[in-house]
Scaffold this active site. Structure first.
Site, PDB file in Angstrom:
ATOM      1  N   GLU A 140      20.623  19.795   7.683  1.00  0.00           N
ATOM      2  CA  GLU A 140      19.763  20.585   7.564  1.00  0.00           C
ATOM      3  C   GLU A 140      18.576  20.112   8.899  1.00  0.00           C
ATOM      4  OE1 GLU A 140      18.513  21.297   3.453  1.00  0.00           O
ATOM      5  OE2 GLU A 140      16.292  22.405   3.867  1.00  0.00           O
ATOM      6  N   ASP A 184      25.716  23.618  -5.593  1.00  0.00           N
ATOM      7  CA  ASP A 184      24.624  22.281  -6.197  1.00  0.00           C
ATOM      8  C   ASP A 184      25.071  21.597  -7.224  1.00  0.00           C
ATOM      9  OD1 ASP A 184      23.358  21.875  -3.471  1.00  0.00           O
ATOM     10  OD2 ASP A 184      22.068  23.062  -3.683  1.00  0.00           O
ATOM     11  N   GLU A 188      24.135  15.805  -1.978  1.00  0.00           N
ATOM     12  CA  GLU A 188      23.164  15.569  -0.415  1.00  0.00           C
ATOM     13  C   GLU A 188      23.184  14.131  -0.751  1.00  0.00           C
ATOM     14  OE1 GLU A 188      18.665  16.333  -1.512  1.00  0.00           O
ATOM     15  OE2 GLU A 188      19.236  19.340  -1.417  1.00  0.00           O
ATOM     16  N   ASP A 229      19.771  24.269  -5.241  1.00  0.00           N
ATOM     17  CA  ASP A 229      19.245  23.942  -6.039  1.00  0.00           C
ATOM     18  C   ASP A 229      18.124  24.495  -5.963  1.00  0.00           C
ATOM     19  OD1 ASP A 229      19.351  22.063  -4.062  1.00  0.00           O
ATOM     20  OD2 ASP A 229      18.611  20.778  -5.328  1.00  0.00           O
ATOM     21  N   SER A 230      17.579  25.096  -4.236  1.00  0.00           N
ATOM     22  CA  SER A 230      16.143  25.673  -4.062  1.00  0.00           C
ATOM     23  C   SER A 230      16.246  27.067  -4.953  1.00  0.00           C
ATOM     24  CB  SER A 230      16.887  26.704  -2.537  1.00  0.00           C
ATOM     25  OG  SER A 230      17.917  27.266  -2.811  1.00  0.00           O
ATOM     26  N   LYS A 249      27.662  20.673  -3.930  1.00  0.00           N
ATOM     27  CA  LYS A 249      27.607  20.206  -2.295  1.00  0.00           C
ATOM     28  C   LYS A 249      26.447  19.221  -3.222  1.00  0.00           C
ATOM     29  CE  LYS A 249      23.862  22.776  -0.746  1.00  0.00           C
ATOM     30  NZ  LYS A 249      22.878  21.146  -0.559  1.00  0.00           N
TER      31      LYS A 249
HETATM   32  O1  KIV Z   1      19.454  24.093  -2.092  1.00  0.00           O
HETATM   33  C1  KIV Z   1      19.705  25.492  -1.376  1.00  0.00           C
HETATM   34  O2  KIV Z   1      19.296  26.458  -1.316  1.00  0.00           O
HETATM   35  C2  KIV Z   1      20.096  23.906   0.214  1.00  0.00           C
HETATM   36  C3  KIV Z   1      20.440  24.684   1.216  1.00  0.00           C
HETATM   37  C4  KIV Z   1      19.372  25.562   1.808  1.00  0.00           C
HETATM   38  C5  KIV Z   1      21.714  24.403   2.480  1.00  0.00           C
HETATM   39  O3  KIV Z   1      20.442  23.496  -0.238  1.00  0.00           O
END
Ligand code: KIV
Length: 279
Positions: free
Chosen positions: A181, A82, A114, A43-44, A112
């Protein structure tokens, strides 16, 4: 395509796992061609692709759209997507509904999420439904405001013990992998040694079982800020800007397009047009 059991075996063999984010067809294709083990549609993308100040505004529609594009670019690479902010935190049922959409509509192999021990019920529910889960602890960007900014986590003995406790709880809940992280390298090493599942570091030091970086950071394409843990393996932002200004100069001066980049027709046909036009 590598599988979850390959990743577990890689940890046992001491073979490092390489993860890279990708958000669209070209970035995913480049990642696959470079032999990356896992593509993460992170989600970056909210920051590096969509221009937001954080990952908070990213939606399910964004993640599905970008996952589908990345899937087309990396058909043979294990792909994680994410789960965006507030699409899983509320309840295991909410997590199930949204993770199923990412897998079915986005085409990823797993998701993924968090968070620490508090999201273990969500991890358990997803794993029970057959959706592989990669956990993510330490600096969790979706909760950066609650963490008082993008800071290194787990620097005190108490905070480090909490991270270890979270990591164990997530492994017990069934996560097959965990991202660490922005935590001290010693804490990441302790967690990596304690867990049977692979740890993937981003600002977690060299003892993690693998590493992940953001595509745009790795290539020097995101210039707003460069975190300490980022190594730019190229400066494509600078190179791209230089190339684009040469393009602009050439258009303005009339040197582009030249004959090599233009099409022509044969003289006879050309004369015919002139004849038709004049006659
Ligand atoms: O959103 C993302 O790209 C991430 C990575 C930096 C681990 O969570």
């Amino acid at each position: 395509m590598k599988t979850i059991s390959d990743f577990l075996q890689m940890k046992k063999n001491g073979e490092k796992i390489v993860m890279l984010t990708a958000y669209d067809y070209p970035s995913a294709r480049l990642a696959e061609e470079a032999g990356i083990d896992i593509v993460l549609v992170g989600d970056s993308l909210g920051m590096v692709v969509l221009g937001y100040d954080s990952t908070v505004p990213v939606t399910m529609a964004d993640m599905i759209h970008h996952s589908r594009a990345a899937r087309r670019g990396a058909k043979g690479t294990f792909m994680l997507t994410d789960m965006p902010y507030l699409t899983f935190q509320i309840s295991p049922a909410q997590a199930m509904e949204n993770a199923a959409r990412l897998v079915q509509e986005g085409g990823c192999e797993g998701v993924k999420i968090e968070g620490g021990e508090e999201i273990a019920p969500q991890v358990r529910a997803l794993v029970k439904a057959g959706i592989p889960v990669c956990a993510h602890i330490g600096l969790t960007p979706q909760s950066a405001t609650a963490l008082s900014g993008y800071k290194v986590q787990g620097r005190t003995a108490e905070a480090a013990t909490k991270l270890l406790h979270d990591a164990v709880a997530l492994e017990e809940a069934g996560a097959f992998m965990i991202v660490l992280e922005c935590i001290p390298a010693q804490v990441a090493e302790l967690i990596s040694t304690r867990l049977s599942i692979p740890t993937i570091g981003i600002g977690g030091g060299a003892a993690c079982d693998g590493q992940v970086l953001v595509f745009h950071d790795t290539l020097g394409l995101f210039e707003r800020f460069v975190p300490k843990f980022v190594k730019q393996f190229e400066t494509l932002g600078v190179k791209a800007r230089d190339a684009l200004s040469v393009y602009a100069d050439e258009v303005r001066s009339g040197t582009f397009p030249d004959a090599a980049h233009s099409f022509s027709m044969n003289e006879e046909q050309l004369q015919k047009i002139y004849g038709d036009v004049q006659g």
